[in-house]
Write an enzyme that holds these catalytic residues in place. Sequence first.
Site, PDB file in Angstrom:
ATOM      1  N   LEU A  49      14.687  37.432   3.567  1.00  0.00           N
ATOM      2  CA  LEU A  49      15.677  37.744   2.541  1.00  0.00           C
ATOM      3  C   LEU A  49      15.102  37.269   1.213  1.00  0.00           C
ATOM      4  CD1 LEU A  49      19.191  36.688   3.954  1.00  0.00           C
ATOM      5  CD2 LEU A  49      18.519  38.962   3.200  1.00  0.00           C
ATOM      6  N   ASP A  50      15.308  38.034   0.154  1.00  0.00           N
ATOM      7  CA  ASP A  50      14.848  37.613  -1.168  1.00  0.00           C
ATOM      8  C   ASP A  50      15.508  36.295  -1.562  1.00  0.00           C
ATOM      9  OD1 ASP A  50      13.332  39.896  -1.407  1.00  0.00           O
ATOM     10  OD2 ASP A  50      14.851  41.007  -2.548  1.00  0.00           O
ATOM     11  N   PRO A  51      14.856  35.504  -2.428  1.00  0.00           N
ATOM     12  CA  PRO A  51      15.480  34.251  -2.889  1.00  0.00           C
ATOM     13  C   PRO A  51      16.865  34.447  -3.496  1.00  0.00           C
ATOM     14  CG  PRO A  51      13.165  34.248  -3.459  1.00  0.00           C
ATOM     15  CD  PRO A  51      13.461  35.620  -2.904  1.00  0.00           C
ATOM     16  N   ALA A  53      19.039  36.599  -2.612  1.00  0.00           N
ATOM     17  CA  ALA A  53      19.978  37.081  -1.596  1.00  0.00           C
ATOM     18  C   ALA A  53      20.489  35.914  -0.752  1.00  0.00           C
ATOM     19  CB  ALA A  53      19.315  38.118  -0.699  1.00  0.00           C
TER      20      ALA A  53
END
Length: 333
Positions: A49-51, A53
């Site tokens: 997951l992106d930071p 998110a």
Amino acid sequence: MNAPRARVARRPVHGVLLLDKPIGLSSNQALQKAKWLLRAEKAGHTGTLDPLATGVLPLCFGAATKFSQMHLDADKAYETVVRLGVKTSTADAEGEVISERPVSVTLAQLDAVVQQFTGPIAQVPPMHSALKKDGKALYEYARAGIEVERAARHVTIYALKVLEARVDTAQPAIKMVVDCSKGTYIRTLGEDIGEALGCGAHLSALRRVRTGGFTEAQCITLEALEAMSEAQRLACLLPVDALLPEHVPVTLDSENAARFLSGMRRRGPWPDADHVAVYAASPRALLGTAHVQGGELIPVRLLSPQEIGESQAQQGAVEQSLKQVNETLALGA
């Protein structure tokens, strides 16, 4: 000057932790924090997951890492806020603003665009992604100011539901829930929706609410995990076979279980099946995965006898600890 972090005595830990990843941490940073709290020897996650998110991030420990790859193919669901009228370099709030356009969108137009992006669609992966080109991640090219050609990928949006549409405010945005196949870039989806609406867009918020059969309601935060005792932390782990919900269960007696565990095929009255979870009958224990072809049970991924023994010991220790806690509470009542 900060004091050096105390060394942690690692131990074998087996199972799946459903973490509610906080904003600001990369998936690996969240994994390392949970690994430290559990004092686990071996850990991995089932997709990043992106930071920026938050949400469902299954973490695998010990024997569960052998099956983490299977979960990469799971369908996902996200809740996202798409900010209209502003396009950024990364398609999310982390990037620099590269263009701004007025927003003139009706609910009818929005509904038509939602229909346009429901079903099978093609996406060009964003430059700010971990996909590799000639052995180098795309985000490395992007940071160097280089844009490379990317082939479109075919994904499926099973459902796209608008929860809220603020199209006539100072900061127009739409809030959506997206049910999608693996490999879907929600940042790209938001940006493409903005282009289809004629105003551009970027994601201002993203939360994964489901991956496969795991939902946000099952997740635990790092803060909650940190406040627990070691026994309580272990009790949060799902068993390794939580990663194998679609596998057909096959149970073997002790003799056949031992032979299967040594890598030998077994014969039996089983129908053909591509994905099988194999168990020992007594004590009940996952041995590994297999497939069945022509009445033969053919091993695919096997746990070691050590991993099986450690998993059983871990479960026994958790049950004993919880029993003691319940007894203490009963005495104090």
